[in-house]
Design a protein around this motif. Sequence first.
Motif, PDB file in Angstrom:
ATOM      1  N   TYR A   1      86.571  90.915  22.010  1.00  0.00           N
ATOM      2  CA  TYR A   1      87.211  91.403  23.235  1.00  0.00           C
ATOM      3  C   TYR A   1      88.038  92.667  23.020  1.00  0.00           C
ATOM      4  CZ  TYR A   1      85.860  86.758  24.724  1.00  0.00           C
ATOM      5  OH  TYR A   1      85.132  85.631  24.987  1.00  0.00           O
ATOM      6  N   ASP A   2      88.421  92.921  21.794  1.00  0.00           N
ATOM      7  CA  ASP A   2      89.273  94.077  21.503  1.00  0.00           C
ATOM      8  C   ASP A   2      88.524  95.137  20.714  1.00  0.00           C
ATOM      9  OD1 ASP A   2      91.288  92.827  22.828  1.00  0.00           O
ATOM     10  OD2 ASP A   2      92.523  92.417  21.077  1.00  0.00           O
ATOM     11  N   LYS A   3      87.241  95.274  20.995  1.00  0.00           N
ATOM     12  CA  LYS A   3      86.458  96.298  20.305  1.00  0.00           C
ATOM     13  C   LYS A   3      87.142  97.656  20.464  1.00  0.00           C
ATOM     14  CE  LYS A   3      81.804  94.293  20.661  1.00  0.00           C
ATOM     15  NZ  LYS A   3      81.908  93.018  21.402  1.00  0.00           N
ATOM     16  N   THR A   4      86.958  98.529  19.480  1.00  0.00           N
ATOM     17  CA  THR A   4      87.563  99.858  19.514  1.00  0.00           C
ATOM     18  C   THR A   4      87.252 100.570  20.833  1.00  0.00           C
ATOM     19  OG1 THR A   4      87.336 100.011  17.117  1.00  0.00           O
ATOM     20  CG2 THR A   4      87.692 102.080  18.309  1.00  0.00           C
ATOM     21  N   GLU A   5      85.993 100.517  21.259  1.00  0.00           N
ATOM     22  CA  GLU A   5      85.612 101.210  22.491  1.00  0.00           C
ATOM     23  C   GLU A   5      86.242 100.537  23.704  1.00  0.00           C
ATOM     24  OE1 GLU A   5      83.659  99.490  20.431  1.00  0.00           O
ATOM     25  OE2 GLU A   5      81.814  98.784  21.390  1.00  0.00           O
ATOM     26  N   ALA A   6      86.472  99.224  23.622  1.00  0.00           N
ATOM     27  CA  ALA A   6      87.077  98.513  24.757  1.00  0.00           C
ATOM     28  C   ALA A   6      88.539  98.934  24.917  1.00  0.00           C
ATOM     29  CB  ALA A   6      86.969  97.006  24.553  1.00  0.00           C
ATOM     30  N   LEU A   7      89.241  99.064  23.783  1.00  0.00           N
ATOM     31  CA  LEU A   7      90.641  99.483  23.870  1.00  0.00           C
ATOM     32  C   LEU A   7      90.756 100.942  24.282  1.00  0.00           C
ATOM     33  CD1 LEU A   7      92.270  97.579  20.887  1.00  0.00           C
ATOM     34  CD2 LEU A   7      91.918  96.865  23.245  1.00  0.00           C
TER      35      LEU A   7
ATOM     36  N   MET B   1      84.382  95.244  30.203  1.00  0.00           N
ATOM     37  CA  MET B   1      82.970  95.628  30.179  1.00  0.00           C
ATOM     38  C   MET B   1      82.597  96.227  28.832  1.00  0.00           C
ATOM     39  SD  MET B   1      81.953  94.491  32.971  1.00  0.00           S
ATOM     40  CE  MET B   1      83.130  93.566  33.969  1.00  0.00           C
ATOM     41  N   LEU B   2      83.439  97.133  28.325  1.00  0.00           N
ATOM     42  CA  LEU B   2      83.129  97.764  27.041  1.00  0.00           C
ATOM     43  C   LEU B   2      83.173  96.759  25.898  1.00  0.00           C
ATOM     44  CD1 LEU B   2      82.384 100.777  26.426  1.00  0.00           C
ATOM     45  CD2 LEU B   2      83.423 100.474  28.659  1.00  0.00           C
TER      46      LEU B   2
ATOM     47  N   GLU C   1      79.270  89.744  35.490  1.00  0.00           N
ATOM     48  CA  GLU C   1      79.948  88.941  36.522  1.00  0.00           C
ATOM     49  C   GLU C   1      81.048  88.073  35.906  1.00  0.00           C
ATOM     50  OE1 GLU C   1      77.282  86.576  38.845  1.00  0.00           O
ATOM     51  OE2 GLU C   1      76.408  88.292  39.888  1.00  0.00           O
ATOM     52  N   ALA C   2      80.738  87.475  34.782  1.00  0.00           N
ATOM     53  CA  ALA C   2      81.697  86.560  34.154  1.00  0.00           C
ATOM     54  C   ALA C   2      82.959  87.298  33.724  1.00  0.00           C
ATOM     55  CB  ALA C   2      81.054  85.871  32.949  1.00  0.00           C
ATOM     56  N   MET C   3      82.776  88.454  33.088  1.00  0.00           N
ATOM     57  CA  MET C   3      83.951  89.207  32.636  1.00  0.00           C
ATOM     58  C   MET C   3      84.766  89.704  33.830  1.00  0.00           C
ATOM     59  SD  MET C   3      83.918  88.833  29.410  1.00  0.00           S
ATOM     60  CE  MET C   3      85.305  89.871  28.949  1.00  0.00           C
ATOM     61  N   ALA C   4      84.074  90.122  34.879  1.00  0.00           N
ATOM     62  CA  ALA C   4      84.786  90.552  36.088  1.00  0.00           C
ATOM     63  C   ALA C   4      85.579  89.385  36.675  1.00  0.00           C
ATOM     64  CB  ALA C   4      83.803  91.104  37.105  1.00  0.00           C
ATOM     65  N   ALA C   5      84.984  88.205  36.670  1.00  0.00           N
ATOM     66  CA  ALA C   5      85.673  87.030  37.219  1.00  0.00           C
ATOM     67  C   ALA C   5      86.929  86.704  36.418  1.00  0.00           C
ATOM     68  CB  ALA C   5      84.722  85.830  37.229  1.00  0.00           C
ATOM     69  N   LEU C   6      86.829  86.805  35.099  1.00  0.00           N
ATOM     70  CA  LEU C   6      88.003  86.514  34.268  1.00  0.00           C
ATOM     71  C   LEU C   6      89.125  87.519  34.541  1.00  0.00           C
ATOM     72  CD1 LEU C   6      86.165  85.568  30.946  1.00  0.00           C
ATOM     73  CD2 LEU C   6      87.620  84.041  32.312  1.00  0.00           C
ATOM     74  N   VAL C   7      88.759  88.792  34.658  1.00  0.00           N
ATOM     75  CA  VAL C   7      89.775  89.832  34.902  1.00  0.00           C
ATOM     76  C   VAL C   7      90.443  89.620  36.260  1.00  0.00           C
ATOM     77  CG1 VAL C   7      90.102  92.297  35.369  1.00  0.00           C
ATOM     78  CG2 VAL C   7      88.765  91.570  33.380  1.00  0.00           C
TER      79      VAL C   7
ATOM     80  N   VAL D   1      79.809  82.242  25.723  1.00  0.00           N
ATOM     81  CA  VAL D   1      81.183  81.770  25.920  1.00  0.00           C
ATOM     82  C   VAL D   1      81.796  82.449  27.146  1.00  0.00           C
ATOM     83  CG1 VAL D   1      83.484  81.632  24.889  1.00  0.00           C
ATOM     84  CG2 VAL D   1      81.451  81.371  23.445  1.00  0.00           C
ATOM     85  N   ARG D   2      81.521  83.734  27.289  1.00  0.00           N
ATOM     86  CA  ARG D   2      82.062  84.483  28.420  1.00  0.00           C
ATOM     87  C   ARG D   2      81.519  83.939  29.742  1.00  0.00           C
ATOM     88  NH1 ARG D   2      82.763  90.466  26.299  1.00  0.00           N
ATOM     89  NH2 ARG D   2      82.678  90.146  24.054  1.00  0.00           N
ATOM     90  N   VAL D   3      80.205  83.660  29.743  1.00  0.00           N
ATOM     91  CA  VAL D   3      79.591  83.194  30.987  1.00  0.00           C
ATOM     92  C   VAL D   3      80.146  81.817  31.373  1.00  0.00           C
ATOM     93  CG1 VAL D   3      77.424  82.525  32.084  1.00  0.00           C
ATOM     94  CG2 VAL D   3      77.523  84.590  30.665  1.00  0.00           C
ATOM     95  N   ALA D   4      80.342  80.966  30.379  1.00  0.00           N
ATOM     96  CA  ALA D   4      80.892  79.645  30.690  1.00  0.00           C
ATOM     97  C   ALA D   4      82.308  79.777  31.241  1.00  0.00           C
ATOM     98  CB  ALA D   4      80.889  78.768  29.434  1.00  0.00           C
ATOM     99  N   ALA D   5      83.138  80.548  30.557  1.00  0.00           N
ATOM    100  CA  ALA D   5      84.520  80.719  31.020  1.00  0.00           C
ATOM    101  C   ALA D   5      84.546  81.413  32.377  1.00  0.00           C
ATOM    102  CB  ALA D   5      85.318  81.517  29.990  1.00  0.00           C
ATOM    103  N   GLY D   6      83.675  82.398  32.537  1.00  0.00           N
ATOM    104  CA  GLY D   6      83.599  83.102  33.806  1.00  0.00           C
ATOM    105  C   GLY D   6      83.194  82.193  34.951  1.00  0.00           C
ATOM    106  N   ALA D   7      82.376  81.200  34.650  1.00  0.00           N
ATOM    107  CA  ALA D   7      81.961  80.261  35.700  1.00  0.00           C
ATOM    108  C   ALA D   7      83.171  79.465  36.202  1.00  0.00           C
ATOM    109  CB  ALA D   7      80.889  79.326  35.148  1.00  0.00           C
TER     110      ALA D   7
END
Lengths: 364, 364, 364, 364
Positions: free
Chosen positions: D226-232, C237-238, C345-351, C133-139
Amino acid sequence: MPGNITGRLLRLASFGESHGAAIGGVLDGFPAGIAIDLAFIQNELDKRKPGTASFSSARQENDQIEVLSGVFEGISLGTPIAFIVRNQDTRPEDYHEISKAFRPSHADYTYSMKYGIRDYRGGGRSSARETLVRVAAGAFAKLFLSSKNIYIQAYTSSIGPVEINQNRSEIRPEQAGLNALRCPDPDAVVKMNAYLDEIRELGDSAGGTVSCVISGVPAGLGEPVYDKTEALLAQAMLSINACMGFEFGTGFKAATLRGSENNDQWDWPEDAQENFHLNTKTNNSGGIQGGITNGQPIRFRVAFKPVATIQQDQPSYTTEGENIVLPAKGRHDVCIVPRAVAVVEAMAALVIADLFLQHKALDK
Amino acid sequence: MPGNITGRLLRLASFGESHGAAIGGVLDGFPAGIAIDLAFIQNELDKRKPGTASFSSARQENDQIEVLSGVFEGISLGTPIAFIVRNQDTRPEDYHEISKAFRPSHADYTYSMKYGIRDYRGGGRSSARETLVRVAAGAFAKLFLSSKNIYIQAYTSSIGPVEINQNRSEIRPEQAGLNALRCPDPDAVVKMNAYLDEIRELGDSAGGTVSCVISGVPAGLGEPVYDKTEALLAQAMLSINACMGFEFGTGFKAATLRGSENNDQWDWPEDAQENFHLNTKTNNSGGIQGGITNGQPIRFRVAFKPVATIQQDQPSYTTEGENIVLPAKGRHDVCIVPRAVAVVEAMAALVIADLFLQHKALDK
Amino acid sequence: MPGNITGRLLRLASFGESHGAAIGGVLDGFPAGIAIDLAFIQNELDKRKPGTASFSSARQENDQIEVLSGVFEGISLGTPIAFIVRNQDTRPEDYHEISKAFRPSHADYTYSMKYGIRDYRGGGRSSARETLVRVAAGAFAKLFLSSKNIYIQAYTSSIGPVEINQNRSEIRPEQAGLNALRCPDPDAVVKMNAYLDEIRELGDSAGGTVSCVISGVPAGLGEPVYDKTEALLAQAMLSINACMGFEFGTGFKAATLRGSENNDQWDWPEDAQENFHLNTKTNNSGGIQGGITNGQPIRFRVAFKPVATIQQDQPSYTTEGENIVLPAKGRHDVCIVPRAVAVVEAMAALVIADLFLQHKALDK
Amino acid sequence: MPGNITGRLLRLASFGESHGAAIGGVLDGFPAGIAIDLAFIQNELDKRKPGTASFSSARQENDQIEVLSGVFEGISLGTPIAFIVRNQDTRPEDYHEISKAFRPSHADYTYSMKYGIRDYRGGGRSSARETLVRVAAGAFAKLFLSSKNIYIQAYTSSIGPVEINQNRSEIRPEQAGLNALRCPDPDAVVKMNAYLDEIRELGDSAGGTVSCVISGVPAGLGEPVYDKTEALLAQAMLSINACMGFEFGTGFKAATLRGSENNDQWDWPEDAQENFHLNTKTNNSGGIQGGITNGQPIRFRVAFKPVATIQQDQPSYTTEGENIVLPAKGRHDVCIVPRAVAVVEAMAALVIADLFLQHKALDK
């Protein structure tokens, strides 16, 4: 999401109990580079000040705002604007007897049930004193909006059974400031004052309605589906103390009209050839279609109930089940509608400024 | 914050254009462990289906919901519940002539001004077909609420000038389902049908109001200040297509009453000795005081304008400034109020379920 | 705020269990008017597809994306973009024996403790299949960013103990796509493949790191204080399955440096006279100072742990306390790092796309 | 969403510039009924106070907190807790020469590019003085968490190249308070002090790392995806001034380990028969699996770069392109790591308290 923060890009965090040390707010997302006229801000606050007319509470609220951050050499920094107003002239002793009892149609009972504890002094957090925070924040929003040529004007449109002239073309909203009732219809003002005198003598209280016009809003503002312009305005208005209803455009009357009566026909403005846009021949839509502004003035109306505190003995119960009588006393408004005019404007300003920024984010 | 996601702890993300591949939603924050009765969900959807009565659109919408996630072996997982409904019986050719023109009092113009592009087929995203997503999501919320003994009942309270009996004690809201108008007053139903026949023959359309009662809500729910229960309900209702106004409790009428008339006196219930709580002798507050529920039924009313599409020729303009006439055609409701009853219930269910979860977070 | 929705102005709602009917997402806030190349989207998805190299799972995931809304005649509408991918080649029977047991270092136990129920098939919602899902949205986000000349390139920078050449000037990130390991250092690729062969024979698994460079970001993007660019990237990323750490610029090594070594000196670009801006002589800050971009490339690195599922018998417990042995089986990656490159890459693109829109809202 | 508000159910709005009138915060969503020990709050603030050791800034910050709302008779009301600290000992004249220049590796340039205006006095909003707001808010969060038996302990784990004993069993985090470096390893303290003396004489600065342990967190806390403990936690830590990296559990080292080495085997506690729960034999997962807590201590580590301000002349440019030298002066820390310990704890407390409330909302 405890509801003391509102807004999306322009967010207001509000704090303070009626008789605590101070009330105030933090306004985050206010654009950088706007000239901040503190005298204007203070003047807006003064508009909701009680004690300036016979229908108002005698509590002295010489509320002086102190801006703590976000403004540097008279210009907004883009950082949060924090402001506080110290609470003065508090008389907590006035409230001792309600510390274990519940006033009718106040929030005493519901706050107790929600939190298991309450600051009984003057209603604590549920007091309409919180609207001071809204007016201050709204004043900043107005400064931003006026830099975009957007202006907001609210006015008292009824008090109790007395309504202003329904012929809209004879009303000049900008004349609302000429009298303490903030009503632009001089004939109605006379009748409203007479009605309020009568109510005061009875030890009773009155409600009323406030109408609002927002001009200069460009077409295309607002968000679709759940965050429609009218939806955000409705939330903002219903969040004001004592507000019981909201309508925009033809409002509740629209429910009785036919489509052929209620539809707004399009008009082709002379200057549309160069810069495409359309007008409407009527404004039954109140400036909003499908949640998004169409360039016509936004028009809405808000209903306020009569003040719950009255100068009459009222029965109640204590937490132990004791049946008591709450005596008639305290310093309270007979009718808060004229003071609510400033609050309606402020909330409208916060909503429209927020939508303006949101629109900018996605606009080309 | 483009407005296609709503809610705080229980959040609904909605998608879909009227004549695209599908519409649907993602409901995040739905509690785990709730039995999901898919037949109930489908039945709720059927309530807003057009084509089941003479006042409705002839568009066939045999909308079958498909749940894609969040439910395992009939029980909610606590993960997002996604659902889609494929669009069928689309006739994009019906809309070709509005691809460059703007229907009066529709969102064609405002969407064009906002996005610079629009899906003109059936209004695209601005179509009331999106309310199907609300009803589906609301059906899930109802399943959760009924596990907490909270129930929501809306009904048609007026169509055009025809109102139901104003003596509330003679109305049984739960009888709304007995007729296609979803009106619990049999006498009014006769008059409403006659009125709608008349309107249909004129090629015109009608508006109306929907009333709603929420029972079983415990005292103490809701958030203070900006997210008052009535504020969130108002936003939810004004976000429904064609909604023009919202009021709760005594509503706009409260503006004409005196405090002594409008205040709700407290009552001491017999069982309060063991488990402290209070009742009110009247419910002018509509179950909410200071934004927080007091344990009485929540009561509110919503106004809908007449459908903008009518069976009459209407003048308009193209983007090039050509003055054209939009002919009377298409498949549309004469009055959407009976179908809106399901939407009002759904939005109320989403708001109350969300507030229930928010309250739980901070409750002891 | 159950964490299945992320973003502020550009928001992604994700749904789907590993072995449910489908997974997918709703992307709200995507700007209107962007050309949508579906072949590009599908190609991005293919990059994270398993089964294309010997270190990958043998599960066939011929994931075909279906876009349900938000795109009309190849152009984004500004309305929510919904997409789904049907789950195929599911083998729920593979997972029956873990339905009452807990795999080491998986989320089986924690999900059971949180929700009281879990979809045990392939990890259900906790499966890394969600990263699709992330990769699709990131695209989609990449398509928007490339219209602004912003580009994102990630690459494998280590696998187990094998690291790429630390002399950054000898690395061409854009060569990552030349091999299945997505590593731009040919010498390292040889060693990594040898290491992975060894690990596979042992029935064990390997971790590694992914580095990422974002170029073309203008100075001034990002928000201050709590939503610093690096803070939002770190959260993004985390939130990726198996991610254990994040660093940007000189990262953890900065903790050992002196200020005089770590500071980036300013440089005056030739074209700054006409259009003021500064460069830095070094980029130890990773393109970000005070949370806001300075116009240099954003650089960060992410650590992934070895896959928890290994081809070795592992002891565990059932909910009844029975001590059992989970046998070595199932179809799993020996190392997910090469597939994670697309997710990073996808998560970076979304951010970055989200920050771009937020900046636009408040920019002059 | 300008980033001065953080959190979901427990939200902190922060305000204030380094040399403005005051800094402070509004904490919304703090549960009612918690005893508020103001001496504890002040003591937490004192922990981050500079001027108490030779490595610290000589600026006198006798920061006295004033609580303006949300606490009544020593108990939290459930309403927003607002607090301010007046800025004292400000010397704006120290900063005059940077009003048109940009210090290396500070936010002077990026803030100017973002806002077009900046408060140059001491970095204005970008100053680490803002962390005072975090520590105050975190102190309130700690009071709530300790009522749930959750405790947070951070400590200095390295300064420059000097690391503490890597044998975790020999470290007692709670002994961090015994020295000004907030380091629980006495041998390391000696070496760190020697290193800092050396750095100070060079007019240079040092970085370091802070480690943190959170104990008492029940299994099942945290949100998925997306809101994992480590991510937050990662977002919270990377939002702290000068933070360059975050890792939890085995962190970056995990990238070099094999699955069989890194996996945590389950253990069956004696008391699990009555009340089902599992332990792990190792804690490589740092207390979190799939984003959700497993009941083991949460462990993470944070890297801070050396302070950008050093006592050495540094070249820079003015906005007009003049090449100037910024002289060595001002009052600054040689190393902020010991002071950052309190900030790390505070941010962790805010994240965990927020997740606790979120969990409660959806828990049965």
